[in-house]
Write an enzyme that holds these catalytic residues in place. Sequence first.
Site, PDB file in Angstrom:
ATOM      1  N   ARG A  27       0.861  -1.176   0.000  1.00  9.14           N
ATOM      2  CA  ARG A  27       0.000   0.000   0.000  1.00  9.14           C
ATOM      3  C   ARG A  27       0.902   1.233   0.000  1.00  9.14           C
ATOM      4  O   ARG A  27       2.036   1.184   0.476  1.00  9.14           O
ATOM      5  CB  ARG A  27      -0.890   0.035   1.246  1.00  9.14           C
ATOM      6  CG  ARG A  27      -1.856  -1.139   1.381  1.00  9.14           C
ATOM      7  CD  ARG A  27      -2.656  -1.004   2.662  1.00  9.14           C
ATOM      8  NE  ARG A  27      -3.631  -2.072   2.827  1.00  9.14           N
ATOM      9  CZ  ARG A  27      -3.431  -3.197   3.524  1.00  9.14           C
ATOM     10  NH1 ARG A  27      -2.245  -3.393   4.119  1.00  9.14           N
ATOM     11  NH2 ARG A  27      -4.362  -4.120   3.630  1.00  9.14           N
TER      12      ARG A  27
ATOM     13  N   LYS B 132      -2.461  -2.225   7.983  1.00  8.85           N
ATOM     14  CA  LYS B 132      -3.637  -1.621   8.607  1.00  8.85           C
ATOM     15  C   LYS B 132      -3.830  -2.180  10.013  1.00  8.85           C
ATOM     16  O   LYS B 132      -3.591  -3.356  10.258  1.00  8.85           O
ATOM     17  CB  LYS B 132      -4.886  -1.904   7.762  1.00  8.85           C
ATOM     18  CG  LYS B 132      -4.967  -1.074   6.492  1.00  8.85           C
ATOM     19  CD  LYS B 132      -6.301  -1.275   5.820  1.00  8.85           C
ATOM     20  CE  LYS B 132      -6.470  -0.342   4.620  1.00  8.85           C
ATOM     21  NZ  LYS B 132      -7.789  -0.521   3.958  1.00  8.85           N
TER      22      LYS B 132
ATOM     23  N   HIS C  87      -2.236   2.359  -5.944  1.00  6.52           N
ATOM     24  CA  HIS C  87      -3.043   1.167  -5.666  1.00  6.52           C
ATOM     25  C   HIS C  87      -3.240   0.326  -6.927  1.00  6.52           C
ATOM     26  O   HIS C  87      -3.450  -0.891  -6.840  1.00  6.52           O
ATOM     27  CB  HIS C  87      -4.391   1.574  -5.078  1.00  6.52           C
ATOM     28  CG  HIS C  87      -4.852   0.674  -3.975  1.00  6.52           C
ATOM     29  ND1 HIS C  87      -4.177   0.547  -2.779  1.00  6.52           N
ATOM     30  CD2 HIS C  87      -5.907  -0.174  -3.895  1.00  6.52           C
ATOM     31  CE1 HIS C  87      -4.806  -0.323  -2.001  1.00  6.52           C
ATOM     32  NE2 HIS C  87      -5.856  -0.772  -2.661  1.00  6.52           N
TER      33      HIS C  87
ATOM     34  N   ARG D  19      -0.612  -2.172  -6.960  1.00  5.12           N
ATOM     35  CA  ARG D  19      -0.923  -3.224  -5.991  1.00  5.12           C
ATOM     36  C   ARG D  19      -1.947  -4.204  -6.575  1.00  5.12           C
ATOM     37  O   ARG D  19      -1.803  -5.421  -6.450  1.00  5.12           O
ATOM     38  CB  ARG D  19      -1.455  -2.580  -4.711  1.00  5.12           C
ATOM     39  CG  ARG D  19      -1.895  -3.542  -3.610  1.00  5.12           C
ATOM     40  CD  ARG D  19      -2.204  -2.719  -2.352  1.00  5.12           C
ATOM     41  NE  ARG D  19      -3.081  -3.381  -1.411  1.00  5.12           N
ATOM     42  CZ  ARG D  19      -2.659  -4.196  -0.435  1.00  5.12           C
ATOM     43  NH1 ARG D  19      -1.379  -4.452  -0.302  1.00  5.12           N
ATOM     44  NH2 ARG D  19      -3.527  -4.730   0.410  1.00  5.12           N
TER      45      ARG D  19
ATOM     46  N   HIS E 256      -4.483  -8.799   3.719  1.00  7.71           N
ATOM     47  CA  HIS E 256      -5.936  -8.755   3.870  1.00  7.71           C
ATOM     48  C   HIS E 256      -6.354  -9.598   5.066  1.00  7.71           C
ATOM     49  O   HIS E 256      -5.947 -10.752   5.190  1.00  7.71           O
ATOM     50  CB  HIS E 256      -6.628  -9.304   2.618  1.00  7.71           C
ATOM     51  CG  HIS E 256      -6.569  -8.380   1.450  1.00  7.71           C
ATOM     52  ND1 HIS E 256      -6.784  -8.793   0.155  1.00  7.71           N
ATOM     53  CD2 HIS E 256      -6.322  -7.039   1.369  1.00  7.71           C
ATOM     54  CE1 HIS E 256      -6.669  -7.763  -0.664  1.00  7.71           C
ATOM     55  NE2 HIS E 256      -6.393  -6.694   0.054  1.00  7.71           N
TER      56      HIS E 256
ATOM     57  N   TYR F 286      -9.976 -10.314  -6.841  1.00  4.95           N
ATOM     58  CA  TYR F 286      -9.062 -10.599  -7.942  1.00  4.95           C
ATOM     59  C   TYR F 286      -9.503 -11.801  -8.767  1.00  4.95           C
ATOM     60  O   TYR F 286      -9.138 -11.918  -9.937  1.00  4.95           O
ATOM     61  CB  TYR F 286      -7.634 -10.779  -7.408  1.00  4.95           C
ATOM     62  CG  TYR F 286      -7.151  -9.512  -6.759  1.00  4.95           C
ATOM     63  CD1 TYR F 286      -6.820  -8.398  -7.526  1.00  4.95           C
ATOM     64  CD2 TYR F 286      -7.097  -9.388  -5.378  1.00  4.95           C
ATOM     65  CE1 TYR F 286      -6.437  -7.219  -6.933  1.00  4.95           C
ATOM     66  CE2 TYR F 286      -6.702  -8.202  -4.779  1.00  4.95           C
ATOM     67  CZ  TYR F 286      -6.375  -7.121  -5.563  1.00  4.95           C
ATOM     68  OH  TYR F 286      -6.001  -5.940  -4.973  1.00  4.95           O
TER      69      TYR F 286
END
Length: 299
Positions: free
Chosen positions: A148, A172, A243, A246, A269, A278
């Site tokens: 990120r 995150k 992004h 990514r 994630h 994806y």
Amino acid sequence: MKTADSIYKEYHTYLRLERSLSENSVTAYEQDLDKLRAYFDDHGIDPVKATYAELQDFVYSTFGQDTNPRSQSRIISGIHSFFRFLLYHNYIETDPSELIEMPKKELHLPDVLTLEEINAMIAQIDLSSKEGHRNRAIIEMLYGSGLRVSELTDLKLSNMYRKEGYMLIQGKGSKQRLVPISPEAEKWFSYWMEDRSHLDIKSEFSDIAFLNRYGRQLTRAMIFTIIKRLAEGAGIHKTVSPHTLRHSFATHLLQNGADLRIIQQLLGHESITTTEIYTHVDIQDLRKAILEFHPANRQ
């Protein structure tokens, strides 16, 4: 009995210290709380006495100005967070936001660059410039490791284990993960480190991997600008951001046979559901192949 002001301040502290959210997430929650607080103030509503009907009115009045499903979901998520905080700290006995439902999101398939487009962007980098090696290393990190943009700007030299080929990424919610450094990224990063050694680096940024020409930490905005200029120079008409690289990293891994669970771990994630976007990107490619190459679709 605490005043509404003191409760709002306590919630701000709760977001920053107890939930371990990223700075961007905290800012988003605080902005949404400001909207809710302004609505309560305008209508004379005490937050600990707010009802489901009053929250619904707030939602409807807010979404009259902004009907974007993503924004709706974020604001409703902020409402849920605030009232869960009130419930957890015994300011209320029941949560009036519990029945407020999230809007149904349309599946948004992110733009993905082809390898040729990424190479075209790389070709735009002037390696003779002072920022050339740095910018090439940035592209290799974003596309080669799927970082990120905030993870890239916050990357510390002390968290890079270059001999072992890994880096420790702070993701995150302060969650950490190990991410491989590709040989290509390591090569260009080593060139950047040589250039970096000639900068007048401010002491507080001495451990930050990527710096600007003044020896300070690169901002997210600067990374966006770098990527945008390279894409424009390469004649790419898609909406390209950090992004996008990514997304391209994850999509190309999946297309070449990587396991979805591995991609989930690499991207950081929390839920496999997030990574499954994806698979939809890949399905779009399959559909395109059928339309282009199946004889029933040819005239």
